[in-house]
Design a protein around this motif. Structure first.
Motif, PDB file in Angstrom:
ATOM      1  N   GLY A 167       0.215   4.345 -11.676  1.00  0.00           N
ATOM      2  CA  GLY A 167      -0.456   5.303 -12.160  1.00  0.00           C
ATOM      3  C   GLY A 167       0.797   5.810 -13.228  1.00  0.00           C
ATOM      4  O   GLY A 167       2.070   5.395 -12.759  1.00  0.00           O
ATOM      5  N   GLN A 206       6.731   1.799  -2.714  1.00  0.00           N
ATOM      6  CA  GLN A 206       6.526   2.410  -4.038  1.00  0.00           C
ATOM      7  C   GLN A 206       7.703   2.336  -4.924  1.00  0.00           C
ATOM      8  O   GLN A 206       9.024   2.460  -4.373  1.00  0.00           O
ATOM      9  CB  GLN A 206       5.928   3.672  -4.088  1.00  0.00           C
ATOM     10  CG  GLN A 206       4.726   3.844  -3.467  1.00  0.00           C
ATOM     11  CD  GLN A 206       3.985   5.199  -3.596  1.00  0.00           C
ATOM     12  OE1 GLN A 206       4.666   6.145  -3.878  1.00  0.00           O
ATOM     13  NE2 GLN A 206       2.621   5.417  -4.007  1.00  0.00           N
ATOM     14  N   ALA A 229       6.101   9.896 -16.318  1.00  0.00           N
ATOM     15  CA  ALA A 229       6.652   9.589 -15.006  1.00  0.00           C
ATOM     16  C   ALA A 229       5.460   8.424 -14.549  1.00  0.00           C
ATOM     17  O   ALA A 229       4.467   8.094 -15.082  1.00  0.00           O
ATOM     18  CB  ALA A 229       6.044  10.643 -14.032  1.00  0.00           C
ATOM     19  N   PHE A 230       6.063   7.475 -13.882  1.00  0.00           N
ATOM     20  CA  PHE A 230       4.936   6.328 -13.347  1.00  0.00           C
ATOM     21  C   PHE A 230       5.413   6.131 -11.819  1.00  0.00           C
ATOM     22  O   PHE A 230       6.400   6.617 -11.329  1.00  0.00           O
ATOM     23  CB  PHE A 230       5.333   5.335 -14.346  1.00  0.00           C
ATOM     24  CG  PHE A 230       6.638   4.710 -13.993  1.00  0.00           C
ATOM     25  CD1 PHE A 230       7.098   3.707 -13.331  1.00  0.00           C
ATOM     26  CD2 PHE A 230       7.703   5.239 -15.164  1.00  0.00           C
ATOM     27  CE1 PHE A 230       8.281   3.005 -13.363  1.00  0.00           C
ATOM     28  CE2 PHE A 230       8.716   4.491 -15.482  1.00  0.00           C
ATOM     29  CZ  PHE A 230       9.307   3.592 -14.277  1.00  0.00           C
ATOM     30  N   HIS A 288       4.452   9.799  -1.034  1.00  0.00           N
ATOM     31  CA  HIS A 288       4.520   8.954  -2.205  1.00  0.00           C
ATOM     32  C   HIS A 288       6.083   9.377  -2.619  1.00  0.00           C
ATOM     33  O   HIS A 288       6.700  10.152  -2.270  1.00  0.00           O
ATOM     34  CB  HIS A 288       3.654   9.319  -3.568  1.00  0.00           C
ATOM     35  CG  HIS A 288       3.517  10.900  -3.594  1.00  0.00           C
ATOM     36  ND1 HIS A 288       2.552  11.482  -4.678  1.00  0.00           N
ATOM     37  CD2 HIS A 288       4.069  11.858  -3.162  1.00  0.00           C
ATOM     38  CE1 HIS A 288       2.725  12.629  -4.763  1.00  0.00           C
ATOM     39  NE2 HIS A 288       3.615  13.010  -3.956  1.00  0.00           N
ATOM     40  N   GLU A 329       8.891   4.690  -8.118  1.00  0.00           N
ATOM     41  CA  GLU A 329       8.650   5.734  -9.007  1.00  0.00           C
ATOM     42  C   GLU A 329       9.721   5.633 -10.174  1.00  0.00           C
ATOM     43  O   GLU A 329      10.822   5.300 -10.200  1.00  0.00           O
ATOM     44  CB  GLU A 329       8.984   7.172  -8.262  1.00  0.00           C
ATOM     45  CG  GLU A 329       8.685   8.499  -8.778  1.00  0.00           C
ATOM     46  CD  GLU A 329       7.168   8.342  -8.430  1.00  0.00           C
ATOM     47  OE1 GLU A 329       6.768   8.099  -7.722  1.00  0.00           O
ATOM     48  OE2 GLU A 329       6.463   9.354  -9.148  1.00  0.00           O
ATOM     49  N   ARG A 361       1.301   6.888   4.719  1.00  0.00           N
ATOM     50  CA  ARG A 361      -0.261   7.685   4.930  1.00  0.00           C
ATOM     51  C   ARG A 361      -0.905   6.952   6.114  1.00  0.00           C
ATOM     52  O   ARG A 361      -0.644   6.211   6.785  1.00  0.00           O
ATOM     53  CB  ARG A 361      -0.903   7.198   3.527  1.00  0.00           C
ATOM     54  CG  ARG A 361      -0.408   7.643   2.401  1.00  0.00           C
ATOM     55  CD  ARG A 361      -1.212   7.494   1.048  1.00  0.00           C
ATOM     56  NE  ARG A 361      -0.474   7.502  -0.046  1.00  0.00           N
ATOM     57  CZ  ARG A 361      -0.746   7.271  -1.258  1.00  0.00           C
ATOM     58  NH1 ARG A 361      -1.897   6.914  -1.574  1.00  0.00           N
ATOM     59  NH2 ARG A 361       0.080   7.503  -2.353  1.00  0.00           N
ATOM     60  N   GLN A 417      10.954  12.839  -8.032  1.00  0.00           N
ATOM     61  CA  GLN A 417      11.118  13.451  -9.231  1.00  0.00           C
ATOM     62  C   GLN A 417      11.540  14.777  -9.106  1.00  0.00           C
ATOM     63  O   GLN A 417      12.457  15.107  -9.842  1.00  0.00           O
ATOM     64  CB  GLN A 417       9.693  13.447  -9.781  1.00  0.00           C
ATOM     65  CG  GLN A 417       9.009  12.153 -10.281  1.00  0.00           C
ATOM     66  CD  GLN A 417       7.525  12.558 -10.822  1.00  0.00           C
ATOM     67  OE1 GLN A 417       7.379  13.376 -11.729  1.00  0.00           O
ATOM     68  NE2 GLN A 417       6.694  11.791 -10.898  1.00  0.00           N
ATOM     69  N   SER A 474       7.075  10.182  -5.466  1.00  0.00           N
ATOM     70  CA  SER A 474       7.026  11.091  -6.416  1.00  0.00           C
ATOM     71  C   SER A 474       7.926  12.516  -6.098  1.00  0.00           C
ATOM     72  O   SER A 474       8.381  13.277  -6.982  1.00  0.00           O
ATOM     73  CB  SER A 474       5.275  11.760  -6.872  1.00  0.00           C
ATOM     74  OG  SER A 474       4.549  10.648  -7.476  1.00  0.00           O
TER      75      SER A 474
HETATM   76  N1  DAH Z   1       2.213   9.050  -6.729  1.00  0.00           N
HETATM   77  C1  DAH Z   1       0.989   8.275  -7.016  1.00  0.00           C
HETATM   78  C2  DAH Z   1       0.547   7.688  -5.755  1.00  0.00           C
HETATM   79  O1  DAH Z   1       1.168   7.712  -4.871  1.00  0.00           O
HETATM   80  C3  DAH Z   1       1.378   7.424  -8.036  1.00  0.00           C
HETATM   81  C4  DAH Z   1       2.037   7.855  -9.300  1.00  0.00           C
HETATM   82  C5  DAH Z   1       0.853   8.353 -10.508  1.00  0.00           C
HETATM   83  C6  DAH Z   1       3.342   8.344  -9.724  1.00  0.00           C
HETATM   84  C7  DAH Z   1       1.252   8.793 -11.609  1.00  0.00           C
HETATM   85  C8  DAH Z   1       3.569   8.907 -10.810  1.00  0.00           C
HETATM   86  C9  DAH Z   1       2.538   9.002 -11.917  1.00  0.00           C
HETATM   87  O2  DAH Z   1       4.844   9.220 -11.204  1.00  0.00           O
HETATM   88  O3  DAH Z   1       2.790   9.718 -13.036  1.00  0.00           O
HETATM   89  O4  DAH Z   1      -0.781   7.277  -5.981  1.00  0.00           O
END
Ligand code: DAH
Length: 338
Positions: free
Chosen positions: A276, A209, A306-307, A168, A211, A195, A173, A170
């Motif tokens: 998410g 994605q 975060a998202f 991901h 982020e 994946r 971050q 993330s």
């Molecule tokens: N990293 C998660 C995924 O790949 C998605 C995600 C969910 C990112 C919540 C975020 C978060 O920054 O706060 O499924």
């Protein structure tokens, strides 16, 4: 001499009529007007012309030179016109032309650029990170313990040296907070994630994605909600409904899944899971503090949200694409629709 000049002109013009190629025409020019050409030779005789006739002979000389020069030019242009006509023989110039086809941006590129544009307007800067990552950046620092299923070899591509293809975005971050010089941190990071998924209409082993991360001393859940609601309404239209559903992610607490309900032409309006998000878990700040060796991200003092969302999914929803594989097949019949 006047008579001689008349003869040169009459003969010259007659000869020109019969010339049918450019080489002969050039020879003709040399023969008549060149340094040793007929006209030049005659004009040398001007010396011996009695003074009272010089004007008349001179005028005639010019007249003949002009006539021959014009004749040569005329012949040359008609020879060239004939050549042009020959080269397009059989071509119907009245047929409509073939329009040049113009290209367009890939739907994924478009949705990514659009999302970046919207979020940058809200003050998010673009950030980046490597696709080959350490387990620490991908999992440990994100509060994902060693026995978490995502870390399984069945789910993640590991390299022989223990690194992996990030599962991901993330990871960005952590990378961003590690190198940040000051607060606030407000970034977005679009990019590829990997994946070990079985490939089907909704899964590929590489996907895209986006982020987002906002850390400061006073970031609240209300900020998270307002930001993402605005984002989705800007992306999918002002009638779009957005709902936050409690969920679990290791790196946020509380965590939510975001669903949107939107009207897509030809589809029944329904809730679709799209992203998410959550408030950054203090354990993540702690990991960052440890890695940095300072207290800029002191979990007692900072808060953040975060998202993360799938860009492929966004593009599919927006365009009613039913198979994710279309996005990578480079089939012109598919791509030319955008
Ligand atoms: N990293 C998660 C995924 O790949 C998605 C995600 C969910 C990112 C919540 C975020 C978060 O920054 O706060 O499924």
């Amino acid at each position: 001499m006047l008579a001689e000049l008349d003869t040169i002109r009459t003969e010259g013009i007659a000869t020109l009529e019969g010339i049918s190629d450019e080489t002969s025409l050039e020879n003709f020019r040399v023969n008549y007007l060149g340094k040793k050409g007929r006209l030049t030779t005659v004009s040398a005789g001007m010396r011996d012309v009695p003074p009272d006739q010089k004007a008349a002979v001179g005028a005639k000389l010019n007249e003949v030179r002009t006539a021959l020069t014009a004749g040569i030019e005329q012949r040359l242009s008609s020879l060239q016109a004939a050549k042009d006509a020959e080269s397009v023989k059989g071509i119907d110039v009245t047929l409509p032309g073939r329009p040049a086809r113009s290209g367009a941006l890939h739907p994924l590129t478009r949705i990514r650029d659009r999302a970046i544009q919207t979020l940058r307007r809200m003050g998010f800067a673009l950030a980046d990170g490597p696709e080959i990552e350490t387990e620490w950046h991908c999992f440990d620092a994100l509060n994902t313990p060693a026995d978490h299923p995502a870390r399984n070899e069945k789910d993640t591509f590991y390299l022989p040296d223990g690194r992996l293809l990030r599962t991901h975005t993330s990871t960005v971050q952590i990378r961003t907070m590690e190198s940040a010089k000051a607060l606030p941190v407000r970034i977005i990071a679009p990019g590829a994630a990997y994946r070990r998924d079985e490939i089907d209409a909704t899964h590929l082993s590489v996907f895209n994605q986006l982020e987002g991360l906002y850390v400061a001393t006073d970031v609240s859940l209300a900020d998270l909600k307002g930001t993402l609601e605005y984002f989705f309404q800007d992306t999918f239209g002002p009638q779009t409904q957005v709902r936050f559903r409690p969920h679990f992610f290791p790196f946020t607490e509380p965590s939510f899944e975001i669903d949107i309900k939107l009207e897509v032409k030809g589809q029944e309006a329904r809730w679709i899971e799209i992203a998410g998000c959550g408030m950054v878990d203090p354990a993540v700040f702690e990991a960052v503090c440890k890695s940095r060796g300072d207290k800029l991200f002191d979990p007692e003092k900072v808060t953040g949200f975060a998202f993360g969302m799938g860009l492929d999914r966004l593009a599919m929803i927006l365009h009613g694409i039913t198979d994710i594989r279309h996005l990578i097949e480079n089939d012109a019949r598919f791509l030319s629709q955008f």
